[in-house]
Design an enzyme around this catalytic site. Structure first.
Site, short mmCIF file in Angstrom:
data_model
loop_
_atom_site.label_atom_id
_atom_site.label_comp_id
_atom_site.label_asym_id
_atom_site.label_seq_id
_atom_site.Cartn_x
_atom_site.Cartn_y
_atom_site.Cartn_z
N ASP A 118 131.04 87.41 41.19
CA ASP A 118 130.92 88.90 41.39
C ASP A 118 129.59 89.45 42.01
OD1 ASP A 118 131.94 91.35 41.37
OD2 ASP A 118 131.27 91.93 39.21
N ASP A 152 131.90 89.22 47.75
CA ASP A 152 133.04 88.32 47.22
C ASP A 152 134.32 88.46 47.66
OD1 ASP A 152 133.70 90.69 46.06
OD2 ASP A 152 132.61 90.29 44.18
#
Length: 450
Positions: free
Chosen positions: A275, A255
């Site tokens: 996430d 990410d």
């Protein structure tokens, strides 16, 4: 002569009874019996003709006696045919021919009965003195009578055979029509079942297609509504539809990405609303599916001809000075790809929520199918942020940490997730706060639940 004819009549009666009984035995054993009964019928007819002949040639055999004997024979035959008809009916066979023959026997017997009643009992044949003359006459006409009888018997046999063959052909025709009708009905039933099955399958496919179309339509309407409600983002320089072209510099983890903009400046990016498991955290081991997420992101970005970033409303950077953006490989959202393949979860939902609905849908797709991170029970912390991986043993402070102060150690405060923590500390807590937990600091900026 009369004695000889009487003997023939006796033999004919015995032959008729024997042939009829033999036909019954063959029928009960399932063998061919029609020819046997036909022979019994011919024997019966021949016996009746012999009775007539006896009445003609015998001087001691009166006309009344001949009629009585014929009436008895015909009556017996009538009852036999009635019994056969009832027997055929009980076996679900066609009894019509037996009833017809019984009717013929009834009419014949009724005629003979009236002949028997109509002839006076005192009428007798001429007395014995005429017997010799009769015998002479009998001898003269005997040969002619026998020839005539034989011809008549032959003609009757031919007629009976022709009638039997016609009856047999008719029965075979009826049976063939019945079988053809049954086959046609079965074929029509099978075709009807097949047609219903095909119609059901087509209806089911149409229903599925319609549901998918409605789902796509609802997603498009939601996107249009979100875009309509979206506040305009003031960007000093932006390409078409608010996308800014950039070039890949390096992938940090699933990410986090570093890129180069058009001015040649390096930008550190934090992908919004997703996430991925940790792979480079200094105090944590590599979490399951973390390497897979980083590899998949690298593959998507290297395969694209052009990368684009898009800002949302609200803050443009975080505490680490990382740009909070949506990242596209050509026209593909890497956020949706990672979520749909089970390599990321939706997380860190703050004011930037432009594509939250679509990303939630992509996450639900992987969750429903148990893909990636969703294949490990309890791995995703659905009550808060991050993943439920084991924490390593405490290590010494990293070199970049601030030196310890002389302040007294604070008492640890424990919160199960960011929701509970933000009820007490709405702005989150720093890493030196008693309520700070590393699992709540998913963006590694030393500030939990910001």
């Amino acid at each position: 002569m009369g004695t000889f004819v009487g003997l023939l009549i006796f033999l004919g009666v015995v032959a008729t009874i024997g042939l009829f009984v033999l036909g019954l035995i063959r029928e009960s054993k399932g063998q061919a019996y029609h020819s046997t009964w036909k022979a019994a019928l011919y024997s019966f007819m021949a016996t009746c003709l012999l009775v007539v002949l006896l009445g003609i040639v015998s001087s001691g055999f009166a006309l009344v006696d001949m009629a009585l004997m014929l009436w008895i024979f015909v009556s017996i035959a009538m009852f036999v045919f009635i019994a056969l008809a009832l027997r055929s009916k009980s076996k679900n066979q066609n009894p019509r021919r037996h009833f017809r023959r019984a009717g013929i026997g009834f009419v014949t017997g009724l005629t003979l009965f009236f002949m028997f009643v109509a002839v006076p009992s005192d009428v007798e044949e001429p007395v014995d003195q005429t017997a010799s003359a009769d015998e002479d006459a009998e001898e003269v006409t005997e040969e002619a009578t026998e020839e005539k009888t034989e011809e008549e018997s032959k003609e009757d046999s031919e007629v009976e055979e022709a009638g039997a063959e016609a009856e047999k052909e008719k029965e075979e025709s009826i049976e063939a029509e019945k079988e053809a009708s049954i086959e046609a009905a079965e074929k029509e039933k099978e075709e009807s079942i097949e047609a219903e099955k095909e119609a059901s399958i087509e209806a089911k496919e149409e229903s599925i297609e319609k549901a998918e179309a409605e789902k796509e339509k609802s997603i498009e309407e939601a996107e249009a509504k979100a875009e309509a409600e979206e506040e305009p983002v003031e960007e000093p320089v932006a390409s078409k539809e608010g996308l800014i072209p950039v070039s890949l510099y390096r992938v940090v983890d699933g990410d986090t990405v570093n890129v180069i903009d058009d001015s040649g400046q390096e930008l550190k990016l934090r992908l919004l609303l997703i996430d991925t498991p940790e792979t480079v955290h200094p105090n944590k081991p590599v979490e399951p599916y973390g390497k897979e997420a980083s590899a998949r992101l690298t593959e998507l970005l290297n395969a694209a001809d052009q990368l684009y970033i898009e800002y949302d409303s609200g803050d443009k950077t975080d505490h680490y000075d990382r740009h909070l953006v949506y990242l596209y490989a050509d026209d593909v959202s890497v956020h949706e790809v990672l979520l749909k393949e089970g390599l990321a979860r939706v997380g860190y939902i703050y004011e930037q929520q432009r594509y939250l609905f679509e990303l939630r849908a992509a996450e639900q797709y992987a969750k429903n199918r148990g893909l990636g991170i969703w294949s490990i029970p309890g791995y995703v912390n659905e009550g808060g942020e991050g993943f439920n991986s084991e924490e390593p043993e405490p290590t010494s402070e990293p070199a970049t940490s601030e030196p310890a102060t002389s302040e007294p150690q604070q008492t640890t405060e424990y919160f199960q997730n960011c929701t509970e923590l933000k009820k007490v500390y709405p702005d989150g807590v720093a890493s030196d706060h008693a309520a700070y937990q590393s699992k709540m600091d998913r963006d590694k900026d030393n500030w939990a639940c910001e």
